[in-house]
Design a protein around this motif. Sequence first.
Motif, PDB file in Angstrom:
ATOM      1  N   PRO A  27      16.151  -3.667   9.122  1.00 44.36           N
ATOM      2  CA  PRO A  27      15.131  -4.688   9.449  1.00 44.36           C
ATOM      3  C   PRO A  27      13.782  -4.419   8.816  1.00 44.36           C
ATOM      4  O   PRO A  27      13.088  -5.344   8.385  1.00 44.36           O
ATOM      5  CB  PRO A  27      15.059  -4.614  10.983  1.00 44.36           C
ATOM      6  CG  PRO A  27      16.363  -4.045  11.402  1.00 44.36           C
ATOM      7  CD  PRO A  27      16.739  -3.077  10.330  1.00 44.36           C
ATOM      8  N   TYR A  28      13.409  -3.140   8.731  1.00 40.64           N
ATOM      9  CA  TYR A  28      12.114  -2.798   8.137  1.00 40.64           C
ATOM     10  C   TYR A  28      12.120  -3.015   6.628  1.00 40.64           C
ATOM     11  O   TYR A  28      11.103  -3.414   6.048  1.00 40.64           O
ATOM     12  CB  TYR A  28      11.764  -1.345   8.477  1.00 40.64           C
ATOM     13  CG  TYR A  28      11.622  -1.112   9.965  1.00 40.64           C
ATOM     14  CD1 TYR A  28      10.431  -1.378  10.628  1.00 40.64           C
ATOM     15  CD2 TYR A  28      12.689  -0.635  10.708  1.00 40.64           C
ATOM     16  CE1 TYR A  28      10.295  -1.173  11.989  1.00 40.64           C
ATOM     17  CE2 TYR A  28      12.578  -0.414  12.074  1.00 40.64           C
ATOM     18  CZ  TYR A  28      11.378  -0.700  12.704  1.00 40.64           C
ATOM     19  OH  TYR A  28      11.259  -0.511  14.058  1.00 40.64           O
ATOM     20  N   LEU A  29      13.260  -2.764   6.007  1.00 35.29           N
ATOM     21  CA  LEU A  29      13.359  -3.016   4.572  1.00 35.29           C
ATOM     22  C   LEU A  29      13.261  -4.502   4.264  1.00 35.29           C
ATOM     23  O   LEU A  29      12.695  -4.902   3.234  1.00 35.29           O
ATOM     24  CB  LEU A  29      14.674  -2.452   4.032  1.00 35.29           C
ATOM     25  CG  LEU A  29      14.803  -0.926   4.019  1.00 35.29           C
ATOM     26  CD1 LEU A  29      16.183  -0.515   3.518  1.00 35.29           C
ATOM     27  CD2 LEU A  29      13.718  -0.300   3.146  1.00 35.29           C
ATOM     28  N   LEU A  30      13.793  -5.333   5.153  1.00 35.19           N
ATOM     29  CA  LEU A  30      13.713  -6.773   4.948  1.00 35.19           C
ATOM     30  C   LEU A  30      12.272  -7.284   5.074  1.00 35.19           C
ATOM     31  O   LEU A  30      11.930  -8.339   4.527  1.00 35.19           O
ATOM     32  CB  LEU A  30      14.612  -7.500   5.950  1.00 35.19           C
ATOM     33  CG  LEU A  30      16.121  -7.271   5.775  1.00 35.19           C
ATOM     34  CD1 LEU A  30      16.898  -7.918   6.917  1.00 35.19           C
ATOM     35  CD2 LEU A  30      16.597  -7.836   4.442  1.00 35.19           C
ATOM     36  N   ALA A  34       7.773  -9.394   2.373  1.00 37.37           N
ATOM     37  CA  ALA A  34       6.731 -10.217   3.000  1.00 37.37           C
ATOM     38  C   ALA A  34       5.429  -9.444   3.132  1.00 37.37           C
ATOM     39  O   ALA A  34       4.332  -9.992   2.911  1.00 37.37           O
ATOM     40  CB  ALA A  34       7.200 -10.698   4.367  1.00 37.37           C
ATOM     41  N   ILE A  35       5.513  -8.156   3.474  1.00 40.37           N
ATOM     42  CA  ILE A  35       4.301  -7.336   3.609  1.00 40.37           C
ATOM     43  C   ILE A  35       3.613  -7.167   2.256  1.00 40.37           C
ATOM     44  O   ILE A  35       2.380  -7.223   2.156  1.00 40.37           O
ATOM     45  CB  ILE A  35       4.658  -5.967   4.220  1.00 40.37           C
ATOM     46  CG1 ILE A  35       5.139  -6.157   5.661  1.00 40.37           C
ATOM     47  CG2 ILE A  35       3.463  -5.029   4.181  1.00 40.37           C
ATOM     48  CD1 ILE A  35       5.638  -4.889   6.303  1.00 40.37           C
ATOM     49  N   VAL A  36       4.392  -6.974   1.204  1.00 42.50           N
ATOM     50  CA  VAL A  36       3.817  -6.827  -0.135  1.00 42.50           C
ATOM     51  C   VAL A  36       3.082  -8.097  -0.548  1.00 42.50           C
ATOM     52  O   VAL A  36       1.970  -8.058  -1.095  1.00 42.50           O
ATOM     53  CB  VAL A  36       4.916  -6.467  -1.150  1.00 42.50           C
ATOM     54  CG1 VAL A  36       4.383  -6.537  -2.572  1.00 42.50           C
ATOM     55  CG2 VAL A  36       5.474  -5.074  -0.869  1.00 42.50           C
ATOM     56  N   ALA A  41      -1.833 -11.065  -1.594  1.00 41.77           N
ATOM     57  CA  ALA A  41      -2.528 -12.350  -1.435  1.00 41.77           C
ATOM     58  C   ALA A  41      -3.780 -12.235  -0.587  1.00 41.77           C
ATOM     59  O   ALA A  41      -4.768 -12.933  -0.840  1.00 41.77           O
ATOM     60  CB  ALA A  41      -1.574 -13.386  -0.824  1.00 41.77           C
ATOM     61  N   LEU A  42      -3.755 -11.372   0.425  1.00 42.85           N
ATOM     62  CA  LEU A  42      -4.903 -11.249   1.318  1.00 42.85           C
ATOM     63  C   LEU A  42      -5.702  -9.973   1.082  1.00 42.85           C
ATOM     64  O   LEU A  42      -6.923  -9.967   1.220  1.00 42.85           O
ATOM     65  CB  LEU A  42      -4.421 -11.281   2.780  1.00 42.85           C
ATOM     66  CG  LEU A  42      -3.672 -12.542   3.218  1.00 42.85           C
ATOM     67  CD1 LEU A  42      -3.219 -12.402   4.667  1.00 42.85           C
ATOM     68  CD2 LEU A  42      -4.559 -13.770   3.072  1.00 42.85           C
ATOM     69  N   GLY A  43      -5.004  -8.905   0.733  1.00 39.08           N
ATOM     70  CA  GLY A  43      -5.692  -7.626   0.570  1.00 39.08           C
ATOM     71  C   GLY A  43      -6.605  -7.592  -0.636  1.00 39.08           C
ATOM     72  O   GLY A  43      -7.743  -7.095  -0.544  1.00 39.08           O
ATOM     73  N   TYR A  44      -6.163  -8.124  -1.764  1.00 43.72           N
ATOM     74  CA  TYR A  44      -6.989  -8.078  -2.975  1.00 43.72           C
ATOM     75  C   TYR A  44      -8.314  -8.834  -2.796  1.00 43.72           C
ATOM     76  O   TYR A  44      -9.383  -8.274  -3.109  1.00 43.72           O
ATOM     77  CB  TYR A  44      -6.212  -8.627  -4.167  1.00 43.72           C
ATOM     78  CG  TYR A  44      -7.063  -8.805  -5.396  1.00 43.72           C
ATOM     79  CD1 TYR A  44      -7.480  -7.704  -6.144  1.00 43.72           C
ATOM     80  CD2 TYR A  44      -7.481 -10.084  -5.797  1.00 43.72           C
ATOM     81  CE1 TYR A  44      -8.280  -7.857  -7.263  1.00 43.72           C
ATOM     82  CE2 TYR A  44      -8.280 -10.242  -6.903  1.00 43.72           C
ATOM     83  CZ  TYR A  44      -8.695  -9.131  -7.636  1.00 43.72           C
ATOM     84  OH  TYR A  44      -9.484  -9.289  -8.733  1.00 43.72           O
ATOM     85  N   PRO A  45      -8.314 -10.090  -2.316  1.00 44.00           N
ATOM     86  CA  PRO A  45      -9.609 -10.762  -2.118  1.00 44.00           C
ATOM     87  C   PRO A  45     -10.508 -10.037  -1.128  1.00 44.00           C
ATOM     88  O   PRO A  45     -11.729 -10.008  -1.290  1.00 44.00           O
ATOM     89  CB  PRO A  45      -9.212 -12.152  -1.588  1.00 44.00           C
ATOM     90  CG  PRO A  45      -7.807 -12.335  -2.028  1.00 44.00           C
ATOM     91  CD  PRO A  45      -7.188 -10.986  -2.005  1.00 44.00           C
ATOM     92  N   LEU A  46      -9.893  -9.429  -0.085  1.00 44.44           N
ATOM     93  CA  LEU A  46     -10.694  -8.715   0.909  1.00 44.44           C
ATOM     94  C   LEU A  46     -11.359  -7.486   0.299  1.00 44.44           C
ATOM     95  O   LEU A  46     -12.550  -7.222   0.521  1.00 44.44           O
ATOM     96  CB  LEU A  46      -9.807  -8.317   2.083  1.00 44.44           C
ATOM     97  CG  LEU A  46     -10.504  -7.633   3.266  1.00 44.44           C
ATOM     98  CD1 LEU A  46     -11.540  -8.579   3.867  1.00 44.44           C
ATOM     99  CD2 LEU A  46      -9.480  -7.230   4.318  1.00 44.44           C
ATOM    100  N   VAL A  47     -10.602  -6.727  -0.498  1.00 45.88           N
ATOM    101  CA  VAL A  47     -11.159  -5.544  -1.155  1.00 45.88           C
ATOM    102  C   VAL A  47     -12.242  -5.952  -2.148  1.00 45.88           C
ATOM    103  O   VAL A  47     -13.313  -5.323  -2.218  1.00 45.88           O
ATOM    104  CB  VAL A  47     -10.036  -4.748  -1.857  1.00 45.88           C
ATOM    105  CG1 VAL A  47     -10.625  -3.638  -2.724  1.00 45.88           C
ATOM    106  CG2 VAL A  47      -9.081  -4.165  -0.824  1.00 45.88           C
ATOM    107  N   TRP A  48     -11.975  -7.013  -2.930  1.00 45.10           N
ATOM    108  CA  TRP A  48     -12.974  -7.484  -3.900  1.00 45.10           C
ATOM    109  C   TRP A  48     -14.249  -7.919  -3.193  1.00 45.10           C
ATOM    110  O   TRP A  48     -15.363  -7.652  -3.668  1.00 45.10           O
ATOM    111  CB  TRP A  48     -12.393  -8.639  -4.701  1.00 45.10           C
ATOM    112  CG  TRP A  48     -13.320  -9.142  -5.777  1.00 45.10           C
ATOM    113  CD1 TRP A  48     -13.417  -8.697  -7.065  1.00 45.10           C
ATOM    114  CD2 TRP A  48     -14.302 -10.176  -5.642  1.00 45.10           C
ATOM    115  NE1 TRP A  48     -14.386  -9.392  -7.743  1.00 45.10           N
ATOM    116  CE2 TRP A  48     -14.959 -10.307  -6.894  1.00 45.10           C
ATOM    117  CE3 TRP A  48     -14.701 -11.004  -4.596  1.00 45.10           C
ATOM    118  CZ2 TRP A  48     -15.964 -11.219  -7.111  1.00 45.10           C
ATOM    119  CZ3 TRP A  48     -15.709 -11.919  -4.805  1.00 45.10           C
ATOM    120  CH2 TRP A  48     -16.334 -12.021  -6.059  1.00 45.10           C
ATOM    121  N   GLN A  49     -14.098  -8.573  -2.041  1.00 44.39           N
ATOM    122  CA  GLN A  49     -15.269  -9.044  -1.313  1.00 44.39           C
ATOM    123  C   GLN A  49     -16.077  -7.879  -0.755  1.00 44.39           C
ATOM    124  O   GLN A  49     -17.314  -7.915  -0.766  1.00 44.39           O
ATOM    125  CB  GLN A  49     -14.823  -9.972  -0.177  1.00 44.39           C
ATOM    126  CG  GLN A  49     -15.920 -10.857   0.368  1.00 44.39           C
ATOM    127  CD  GLN A  49     -15.352 -11.981   1.200  1.00 44.39           C
ATOM    128  OE1 GLN A  49     -14.510 -11.750   2.043  1.00 44.39           O
ATOM    129  NE2 GLN A  49     -15.812 -13.189   0.972  1.00 44.39           N
TER     130      GLN A  49
END
Length: 313
Positions: A27-30, A34-36, A41-49
């Motif tokens: 289940p964790y591998l599945l 989605a986590i990646v 999608a969300l982590g990069y803009p947050l870090v850039w900001q």
Amino acid sequence: MTVVSAPQGAGRVSSEQPRRRRFSVAPYLLLVPAIVVLLVALGYPLVWQFITSTQKFGLAQQFGKPPEFVGLSNYTQLFSDPQTWTVVARSIAFCLVNAVITVVVGVLVALLMNAVGTIARLVLQIAMLLAWAMPVIAAMTVWIWVFDWRRGIANWALTQLGLDFTNHNWLEQPLSFYFVATVIVVWMSVPFVVFSVYAGLTQISDEVMEAAALDGASAVQRFVAIVLPMIRPVLMIVTLLQVIWDLRVFAQIKMLQDAGAPTASTDLLGTYIYRLGVGSSDFAMASALSIFVLLLTIALSFFYVMHLMKEDQ
């Protein structure tokens, strides 16, 4: 002499240890893809900001000039300005008031939808869907015309009722401005709460409600003792989402300001960030305030998230 044999397994211990769940990695591998995707999608803009909020980043940097690292000076300058705290307090008050009104009205409409007949329920559902599906720009155009100070239907209707609202400017004063904004935001948000709560109401057994009525419980007692505990998980989720959405409201406030409202006394966090970034070309300061809004959203929703996690355990 007859020997009575003991039943087979009589001396065996009847209680057995419950089987322990086997840990499974599948289940964790599945969840990894989605986590990646979320991290990219969300982590990069947050870090850039966050990086931008620690730099001097203005209009010149938009055209290629290297930004200058300034550390936390943007945050110091931002939160030493009394206007920032005024906007924060105003935004929190607007957010909480609108979230409470939206949830209360949504629950009442959902109860009405659950109590009426099929035809009336269908009419209510269509009305909710139309209000929910209308684009924000189109809806705001209609609402701005409704509260227009020269030829708006709101002034005309109130004047016909005997009140003097001729040429009354709803957007001129902050109090009436936020009244109009509350009406619009609640009108746009109620359908989501209605459909969510109505879905929860359909899961309540009719037999339980009838038994409570036969035992003498009033409608209010049935709602408090049976309905409210049953739909509490739904109410927790929709309240959390409303708090987050109402804290970040932007389009409605910006369009009302463009219709003639004073910006300094009607700014919320969304429009204040826009004014700092796009209006003043100070993208570093706007990024710093955006990071603060993120932390504020987490703080306001922390109680609800912890409560939901505790119920899932």
